[in-house]
Write an enzyme that holds these catalytic residues in place. Structure first.
Site, short mmCIF file in Angstrom:
data_model
loop_
_atom_site.label_atom_id
_atom_site.label_comp_id
_atom_site.label_asym_id
_atom_site.label_seq_id
_atom_site.Cartn_x
_atom_site.Cartn_y
_atom_site.Cartn_z
N ASP A 68 -56.86 -36.76 55.85
CA ASP A 68 -56.46 -35.35 55.85
C ASP A 68 -55.45 -35.05 56.94
O ASP A 68 -55.28 -35.84 57.88
CB ASP A 68 -57.68 -34.43 55.96
CG ASP A 68 -58.62 -34.78 57.11
OD1 ASP A 68 -58.25 -35.60 57.96
OD2 ASP A 68 -59.73 -34.23 57.15
N ASN A 137 -69.82 -26.66 57.90
CA ASN A 137 -70.08 -26.07 56.58
C ASN A 137 -70.27 -27.14 55.50
O ASN A 137 -70.22 -26.85 54.31
CB ASN A 137 -68.94 -25.12 56.17
CG ASN A 137 -67.61 -25.85 56.02
OD1 ASN A 137 -67.47 -26.97 56.48
ND2 ASN A 137 -66.66 -25.21 55.37
N HIS A 139 -68.32 -29.73 54.88
CA HIS A 139 -67.13 -30.41 54.34
C HIS A 139 -67.07 -31.83 54.86
O HIS A 139 -67.61 -32.14 55.92
CB HIS A 139 -65.84 -29.63 54.65
CG HIS A 139 -65.27 -29.78 56.03
ND1 HIS A 139 -64.20 -29.03 56.46
CD2 HIS A 139 -65.59 -30.58 57.08
CE1 HIS A 139 -63.89 -29.39 57.70
NE2 HIS A 139 -64.72 -30.30 58.10
N GLU A 144 -63.53 -28.68 51.27
CA GLU A 144 -64.33 -27.51 51.65
C GLU A 144 -65.24 -27.09 50.49
O GLU A 144 -64.96 -27.40 49.33
CB GLU A 144 -63.38 -26.34 51.98
CG GLU A 144 -62.40 -26.60 53.11
CD GLU A 144 -63.03 -26.49 54.50
OE1 GLU A 144 -64.26 -26.65 54.64
OE2 GLU A 144 -62.28 -26.23 55.46
N1 LIG Z 1 -61.09 -32.41 58.96
C1 LIG Z 1 -61.90 -32.94 60.01
C2 LIG Z 1 -62.91 -33.88 59.46
O1 LIG Z 1 -62.27 -35.06 59.05
C3 LIG Z 1 -63.98 -34.12 60.50
O2 LIG Z 1 -64.79 -35.18 60.13
C4 LIG Z 1 -64.83 -32.88 60.60
C5 LIG Z 1 -65.91 -32.90 61.67
O3 LIG Z 1 -65.40 -32.73 62.94
P1 LIG Z 1 -66.27 -32.88 64.27
O4 LIG Z 1 -66.59 -34.32 64.41
O5 LIG Z 1 -65.35 -32.38 65.37
O6 LIG Z 1 -67.48 -32.03 64.12
O7 LIG Z 1 -64.01 -31.74 60.70
C6 LIG Z 1 -62.59 -31.87 60.86
O8 LIG Z 1 -62.11 -30.64 60.55
#
Ligand SMILES: N[C@@H]1[C@@H](O)[C@H](O)[C@@H](COP(=O)(O)O)O[C@@H]1O
Length: 258
Positions: A68, A137, A139, A144
């Protein structure tokens, strides 16, 4: 989905073992990485770098893809996933840039960039191992919650709850946080041969319990990983707490019925 609960400091070495096995079994393996705080808190990239620098891990002929990127910021932006990956991993290992694909959030045609990502994956034989995190959430990547999910890489709106979470990274200004992103599609994820989802900390406990215990729904994309034949979830005790509590309560209810 297999569940592994490990002390926080064992998670980096555990994931590094998965990557090491993947690369030694198939030197040209395609590996998908993830950004976010989780790989930093668990030291996943730190451990991989240490092994690579000590010549215990050869990633030079592997192919890499990132699932992403936020749309509308240049690659050189401090908060782009391109910059994150360079800063925390790629700049510290021997691996050539032409063996990687990170979608370009500043591409003139974002839909064409999505197709280029699918093509890269197809050209390199599909993803052998994918590391993912989970958003608050539910995702994964930037897939999402929604009533339905595209199979192929697509352009998505970033959920408000996540944009608010990222605001401090953009000087506290919500209006500066990207509104859309390029992301893997659900089919892109499901075709990965092996997936490790990592979540740590008490803030993830509720979403982890829902992801593991269902019900399976596109409104909580991580629940769909329950249907993957070779996915595991790696948790520290804090992230596992509500899942374990629900398991214990269910066992108690079964005991009471017997
Ligand atoms: N798009 C990324 C994801 O690829 C990531 O795995 C997730 C969790 O992030 P975190 O590890 O900071 O909780 O959210 C981000 O927005």
């Amino acid at each position: 989905m297999k569940v592994h609960i490990l002390p926080l400091e064992h998670i980096g070495p555990y994931i590094a073992d998965q990557v090491t096995h993947t690369a030694s079994a198939k030197p040209e393996a395609l590996i998908a990485w993830t950004t976010g705080n989780t790989p930093l808190r668990t030291g996943i990239y730190r451990e991989l770098i240490a092994r690579e620098q000590a010549n215990g891990l050869d990633l030079s002929s592997c192919w890499f893809v990132n699932p992403d990127e936020q749309i509308g910021i240049p690659r050189a932006h401090e908060e782009s996933y391109y910059t994150y990956m360079k800063r925390h991993f790629f700049d510290h290992i021997r691996h050539s840039e032409d063996r990687r694909f990170i979608p370009d959030g500043a591409a003139a045609d974002a839909a064409a960039e999505c197709e280029r990502m699918e093509q890269f994956i197809e050209d390199h034989g599909g993803i052998d191992y994918q590391l993912v995190g989970i958003g608050i959430n539910g995702h994964i990547c930037f897939i999402e919650p929604a009533a339905s999910l595209p199979a192929r890489c697509f352009v998505t709106d970033i959920a408000d709850v996540n944009r608010r979470l990222y605001a401090p990274l953009f000087g506290g200004k919500l209006e500066d946080v990207p509104e859309t992103a390029i992301t893997f599609g659900w089919g892109t994820v499901m075709k990965s041969r092996r997936i490790s989802l990592v979540a740590v900390g008490k803030d993830k406990a509720e979403i982890v319990a829902r992801a593991l215990l269902g019900p399976i729904t596109t409104e909580l994309p991580a629940t769909l990983l329950q249907l993957h034949p070779n996915a595991e979830i790696v948790l520290d005790e804090a992230a596992a707490a509500l899942y374990l509590q629900a398991q214990a309560e269910a066992a108690e209810r079964r005991g009471a019925r017997a």
